[in-house]
Design a protein around this motif. Sequence first.
Motif, mmCIF file in Angstrom:
data_model
loop_
_atom_site.group_PDB
_atom_site.id
_atom_site.type_symbol
_atom_site.label_atom_id
_atom_site.label_comp_id
_atom_site.label_asym_id
_atom_site.label_seq_id
_atom_site.Cartn_x
_atom_site.Cartn_y
_atom_site.Cartn_z
ATOM 1 N N SER A 16 0.829 -1.212 0.000
ATOM 2 C CA SER A 16 0.000 0.000 0.000
ATOM 3 C C SER A 16 0.858 1.254 0.000
ATOM 4 O O SER A 16 0.391 2.321 -0.397
ATOM 5 N N SER A 57 -8.760 1.115 -6.942
ATOM 6 C CA SER A 57 -9.808 0.399 -6.220
ATOM 7 C C SER A 57 -10.929 0.030 -7.181
ATOM 8 O O SER A 57 -11.025 0.579 -8.276
ATOM 9 N N MET A 106 -5.343 2.545 6.724
ATOM 10 C CA MET A 106 -6.013 3.033 5.513
ATOM 11 C C MET A 106 -5.370 2.445 4.258
ATOM 12 O O MET A 106 -6.046 2.157 3.267
ATOM 13 N N LEU A 148 -6.697 -1.038 3.725
ATOM 14 C CA LEU A 148 -8.066 -1.030 3.199
ATOM 15 C C LEU A 148 -8.047 -0.781 1.693
ATOM 16 O O LEU A 148 -8.871 -1.308 0.950
ATOM 17 N N GLU A 149 -7.061 0.018 1.265
ATOM 18 C CA GLU A 149 -6.917 0.286 -0.173
ATOM 19 C C GLU A 149 -6.512 -0.989 -0.929
ATOM 20 O O GLU A 149 -7.033 -1.270 -2.022
ATOM 21 N N GLU A 199 -15.171 1.116 0.251
ATOM 22 C CA GLU A 199 -14.177 2.166 -0.004
ATOM 23 C C GLU A 199 -14.437 3.384 0.872
ATOM 24 O O GLU A 199 -13.620 3.770 1.701
ATOM 25 N N GLN A 202 -12.743 3.214 4.428
ATOM 26 C CA GLN A 202 -11.296 3.400 4.599
ATOM 27 C C GLN A 202 -11.014 4.356 5.763
ATOM 28 O O GLN A 202 -10.144 4.098 6.593
ATOM 29 N N ASN A 248 -11.517 2.807 9.018
ATOM 30 C CA ASN A 248 -10.385 1.985 9.436
ATOM 31 C C ASN A 248 -9.333 2.855 10.107
ATOM 32 O O ASN A 248 -8.728 2.460 11.101
#
Lengths: 290, 227
Positions: free
Chosen positions: A56, A63, A98, A101-102, A217, A221, A224
């Motif tokens: 990341s 995404s 983050m 999450l991406e 998304e 994100q 998170n």
Amino acid sequence: MFYLGEQLLQTCSQRRCSISQVMIHQEADLFSTPEVAIRQRMHDQWQVMQQGIQLSLEKPRTSMGGLIGGEGIKLMHRVHNNTSLCGQVTGKAVAYAMGLLEVNASMGIVVAAPTGGSCGILPGTLKALQETFEWSDDQVVSGLFNAAAIGTIIFHNATVSGAEGGCQAETGSAAAMTASAICELMGATPETSLHAAAIALKNVMGQVCDPVAGLVESPCQKRNGLGAANALISAEMALAGITSIIPFDEVVAAMGEVGRSLPETLRETARGGIAVTPTACRLKKQLADR
Amino acid sequence: MKKLSAFDIIGPVMAGPSSSHTAGALRIALIACRILKEPVVQVDFLLHGSFSDTYKGHGTDRALVAGIMGYPTDHPDIPRALAIASEKKIVYSFETAPLTPSMHPNTVSMTAQGASGRRLSLEGASIGGGEVIITRINGIEVSFTGEYPTLIVQQLDRPGVAAHITSLLAGSSINIGTIRMYRHEKGDAAYTILETDEPVPPELIASIAAHAAISDVFLISFETSSG
């Protein structure tokens, strides 16, 4: 076998061992697997988690819906420049969470913790703390078992599914698991772990699941990122000796009850909350026309 | 209550973005793939509840097709599953339908056809964190998770079948965790579903299948390199 936090604490005190040890013993008993194999499997998962963080930070990723990309990298710039308002630990934890999450949102490989939509919080926070306190991977793996113990209790007595309980059930549970793990890794008692977990869950009680265009998304994100910070401040409070006025088991039951009373529109159906704002509707239409 | 593993909570290792909509969906289709035991040539998916509202954005469609092709949850080709299926000439379709009152919010039903013409209908729910429950096979209500080695015995509802199965398992020192029989009506088509503590070797499955009233035996297990 423990189903409640109260039972977990009793077992810890009877056997004079940590939450992570109780979890590993239980896993070995239930599935007739040697403890060394159980730890190795968690080690492998920790590797996958760290690879995700690394990935990341290399470059922004595309995404599924194109709503997010590069947020972890942006935050790390501030950490590296020493301009992060949150300081090194929280700054990194939020950036890593983050970033992961991406990776998840681009169909990359992640470890559900407890879910895909909340996969950044536990590894992101533990990685930031590992770098600061120079924990070994073995120590972090123990933390992951502690987190798993908290997660099993929530799974048994409430839910970790956004479709059943909203975002509180996903990122709230992840933050509770993480806060508990941090306390054990900082050398605190099992009681302290449960106070931290209870505080983290209470902090986001009622949080709905309202993904824009139904994608994991936005706002997932950022939640998170919030979950990482929530875990850290909840652990900090518990480590300072601040207790949760309401016991962990009662907080879990309340979270499950709140989840059940949320309307279906606010449980991962993208038919309520942020997901039906004018901008979200426009984005959804743009994506459908794409 | 279910025996929950630490790896049910931290895990599975999965292609994103959603454990329930991607990994769980894949596992339901993977169970269908294992039951069918042959390459699928056509499959129709009916998506209910949250699945029907958000399946495209969660990659649920790709996950279901990946599962029906036998991919594990962490397979790198899951994002390309639809294209790969088309290359393999697998015909697939997705329709949406409302939830019925008894359904879990994330439910999918599917009808699949294998290369030999063999057909299977299956319904399952994704209950969070990648956990699934299979709720219906070929119209018969069932309930199992696939979490443990699971034997599904397709049979006629006749006396002595359960004894045949359990004595063979006992002979191989395989402990039965749960056993349940599901049927429409007495004497009719039925399923006996057993969850075992130990894996069941292929030769034992063949011995179980040798009984006159048993038409087929399937073994479901997620135990793979990554679990």
